[in-house]
Design a protein around this motif. Structure first.
Motif, short mmCIF file in Angstrom:
data_model
loop_
_atom_site.label_atom_id
_atom_site.label_comp_id
_atom_site.label_asym_id
_atom_site.label_seq_id
_atom_site.Cartn_x
_atom_site.Cartn_y
_atom_site.Cartn_z
N ASP A 1 9.12 -1.08 -18.65
CA ASP A 1 10.30 -0.34 -19.12
C ASP A 1 10.37 0.00 -17.79
OD1 ASP A 1 10.26 -0.90 -21.64
OD2 ASP A 1 8.87 0.83 -21.36
N GLN A 2 9.88 0.30 -16.72
CA GLN A 2 9.47 -0.03 -15.15
C GLN A 2 10.08 -0.42 -14.44
OE1 GLN A 2 5.89 1.21 -13.47
NE2 GLN A 2 7.29 2.33 -11.24
N ALA A 3 11.63 -0.26 -13.83
CA ALA A 3 12.20 -1.24 -13.10
C ALA A 3 11.26 -0.99 -11.25
CB ALA A 3 13.85 -0.65 -12.25
N GLY A 4 11.20 -2.64 -10.74
CA GLY A 4 10.90 -2.94 -9.78
C GLY A 4 11.76 -3.85 -8.99
N LEU B 1 10.72 -15.33 -7.35
CA LEU B 1 10.31 -16.55 -8.84
C LEU B 1 9.19 -16.39 -9.44
CD1 LEU B 1 12.17 -17.35 -11.03
CD2 LEU B 1 12.11 -19.21 -10.21
N HIS B 2 8.20 -17.40 -8.76
CA HIS B 2 6.56 -17.45 -9.18
C HIS B 2 5.94 -16.30 -9.23
CE1 HIS B 2 7.74 -21.16 -8.49
NE2 HIS B 2 6.53 -21.95 -9.96
N GLN B 3 5.84 -14.93 -9.14
CA GLN B 3 5.66 -13.62 -8.87
C GLN B 3 5.42 -12.40 -10.18
OE1 GLN B 3 2.98 -13.33 -6.63
NE2 GLN B 3 3.71 -15.44 -5.76
N VAL B 4 6.47 -13.87 -10.92
CA VAL B 4 6.89 -12.61 -11.71
C VAL B 4 6.74 -13.41 -13.11
CG1 VAL B 4 9.03 -11.46 -13.22
CG2 VAL B 4 9.14 -10.92 -10.46
N THR B 5 6.34 -12.99 -14.27
CA THR B 5 6.45 -13.24 -15.71
C THR B 5 6.70 -13.21 -16.84
OG1 THR B 5 4.14 -13.15 -15.65
CG2 THR B 5 3.70 -14.98 -14.39
N ARG B 6 6.53 -13.66 -17.33
CA ARG B 6 6.41 -13.29 -19.46
C ARG B 6 6.57 -11.89 -19.42
NH1 ARG B 6 6.40 -16.55 -23.80
NH2 ARG B 6 7.18 -18.21 -23.06
N SER C 1 -0.29 -5.46 -6.10
CA SER C 1 0.12 -6.71 -5.96
C SER C 1 2.02 -6.69 -6.04
CB SER C 1 -0.62 -7.33 -7.15
OG SER C 1 1.02 -7.36 -8.16
N VAL C 2 1.74 -8.42 -5.40
CA VAL C 2 3.28 -8.53 -5.11
C VAL C 2 3.45 -8.68 -6.55
CG1 VAL C 2 4.63 -10.19 -4.25
CG2 VAL C 2 2.82 -9.82 -3.34
N ALA C 3 3.88 -8.82 -7.53
CA ALA C 3 4.47 -9.14 -9.37
C ALA C 3 4.14 -7.12 -9.34
CB ALA C 3 3.05 -9.58 -9.72
N GLU C 4 3.76 -6.68 -8.72
CA GLU C 4 3.76 -5.29 -9.65
C GLU C 4 5.54 -4.69 -8.97
OE1 GLU C 4 1.63 -1.51 -9.72
OE2 GLU C 4 0.27 -2.86 -9.63
N ARG D 1 0.92 -1.67 -0.16
CA ARG D 1 0.41 -0.25 -0.38
C ARG D 1 0.69 1.41 0.46
NH1 ARG D 1 -3.12 -0.57 3.90
NH2 ARG D 1 -2.16 0.02 5.79
N VAL D 2 1.78 1.32 1.18
CA VAL D 2 2.78 2.51 0.98
C VAL D 2 3.19 2.42 -0.65
CG1 VAL D 2 4.89 3.65 2.13
CG2 VAL D 2 3.09 2.52 3.22
#
Length: 491
Positions: free
Chosen positions: A181-184, A216-221, A170-173, A164-165
């Motif tokens: 193009d945006q670095a997470g 790892l499973h939170q990030v997809t193609r 989501s965790v993926a975002e 929220r902060v």
């Protein structure tokens, strides 16, 4: 230096200096009681500080918060396997719950400051601490030997407030960023996990592999392909362990990579071949859950391994990895007597026949032996193996129909024997399962009749006249109806 109970920063001393002093006091070398006392004092200091003023006037806050978060995350880490007896799990879970409360207090202050100052003033200060807070949350949010309901609740609340902060839905975002193009924070999180994911140390912290796998499973193609060099070596390392649990976890990580990284990237630097050989070696282990995970991963890896080839008619088509795997599976299936392994192999066999198509004829002799042998063996109330073998037989007949007429008698006998066994079965097999087996046998007899130009219905005419069992007669009539070749004896 011992500090008194905090009443806010002392005159002439920045809060960042105090936070760094607390970091030194909470170092891992100190006793558990001293660390717990430091955590309480730190919680009080965070609660009494004027964060809007500090975020605007103290340039050392980001670095100090990062150091504090790293120290607290280290204190909350599960005991290492080598010294696991020195810190009982209940005490570790209690400390994790207290540290979770500190993180909650800090994030609440950051959220309040963001409301008054705006995200631009708060997020740079929180950025160094966010990966550590995330790892703490992932480590303690699930049921594990080192967690308790209280620590799980605290970790889940910390993760929700962190998202929220950070204005992430989501965790993926949070990990990958809102756009490609945006670095997470995925790179930062993996950077923190990397020192613990080498061959010498990855087993010291029992939570590291779970934090890595879950992240790892939170990030997809298409985001995952950018991090392939960071995620592939740890996944291979975990899958290469001697413990079955770790092998399965590692294979699941590899499967996620295969599903979410383009085939071209997997082929680069021969990565696909490395994956294939690592997975193929697991097929020699008699562990049903591991075999299931490996076969599912291999089926999705084959498209990256087997490029479309220009085939010249005079030359035989080259064999590929799918052929090698199917050959090994059939070799293992034929003498296998353990029901769980038989079901696992049978469950995946239709997918291999579907993938090879007409090229299944290369394995038809051994496949015939496996099909006939498995149809003869009762597989328990659910009959999973025989149901899958019937599906395999139907697909084999459909794809390899030019080679089936010479095997007509073998398959017909096996199917009729199966029908008789099911009809006369007095076991606890549920009626829906029996009905599914009979329907599978009828479907196989129907396609067998089609590819043999009606020989099945001709051969069934005589049994139809002499058979006295109504259920068997009903199956034969259904085959005739589906084949469109009803004889006078069957009307």
């Amino acid at each position: 230096m011992e500090l008194e109970s905090p009443r806010g920063p002392c005159p002439g001393q920045n809060l960042s200096d105090l936070l760094q002093q607390f970091t030194c006091q909470g170092a891992p070398g100190r006793s558990g009681v001293a660390q717990d006392s430091t955590v309480q004092e730190l919680d009080a200091l965070i609660g009494t500080a004027d964060w809007p003023a500090l975020l605007q006037g103290d340039p050392g806050i980001p670095q100090a918060l990062g150091q504090v978060a790293r120290t607290l995350c280290g204190q909350a880490a599960p005991p290492k396997e080598e010294d696991g007896r020195s810190a009982p799990a209940p005490r570790g879970a209690e400390r994790a719950a207290r540290i979770g409360a500190v993180f909650l207090g800090l994030l609440e202050k950051m959220e309040a400051a963001k409301g008054s100052l705006g995200p631009a003033a708060v997020m740079p200060a929180l950025r160094p601490a966010a990966p550590h807070i995330y790892i703490f949350s992932v480590t303690h949010s699930q049921e594990q030997p080192w967690t308790s309901p209280a620590s799980q609740k605290a970790a889940q609340e910390v993760l929700a407030l962190l998202l929220r902060v950070a204005d992430c839905g989501s965790v993926a975002e949070f990990l990958r960023g809102e756009t490609e193009d945006q670095a997470g924070r995925f790179t930062a999180v993996m950077g923190l996990l990397k020192p613990e994911l080498n061959k010498e140390s990855w087993k010291n912290n029992p939570a590291t592999k779970h934090a890595f796998s879950w992240t790892l499973h939170q990030v997809t193609r298409p985001w995952l392909s950018h991090h392939l060099e960071r995620i592939l070596p740890p996944s291979l390392l975990i899958s290469d362990d001697y413990q079955t649990e770790n092998k399965i976890l590692g294979v699941h990580c590899l499967h996620h990579i295969v599903l979410n990284v383009p085939a071209a990237d997997l082929r680069q630097f021969n990565r696909a071949q490395v994956l294939y050989h690592a997975l193929f070696n697991h097929l020699y282990t008699p562990e049903p859950d591991l075999i299931q995970a490996v076969l599912e991963c291999l089926l999705d890896l084959f498209p990256a391994l087997e490029r479309p080839l220009q085939w010249k008619a005079p030359e035989p088509r080259p064999t590929g990895p799918c052929d090698d795997v199917l050959q090994l599976i059939l070799t293992h299936m034929e003498p296998e007597y353990r029901l769980l392994l038989r079901r696992t192999y049978a469950r995946n066999l239709p997918a291999f026949v579907e993938r090879l198509g007409i090229l299944t004829v290369r394995h038809l002799k051994r496949l015939e032996q496996v099909i006939v042998g498995y149809l003869e063996v009762y597989d328990g109330p659910e009959e999973e193996a025989r149901l899958r073998i019937l599906e395999t037989l139907k697909l084999t007949i459909q794809h390899c129909w030019p080679r089936i007429p010479c095997r007509l008698e073998i398959f017909l006998k096996a199917l009729l024997k199966l029908v008789c066994d099911i009809v006369r079965d007095q076991s606890l097999t549920p009626e829906p399962v029996k009905a599914a087996l009979l329907q599978g046998a009828i479907d196989c007899l129907t396609v067998l009749d089609h590819c043999s130009s009606g020989q099945v219905t001709s051969l069934l005419a005589k049994p139809l006249q002499s058979c006295k069992d109504d259920k068997i007669l009903d199956c034969i009539r259904k085959v005739q109806q589906l084949s469109g070749r009803t004889t006078h004896a069957g009307t």
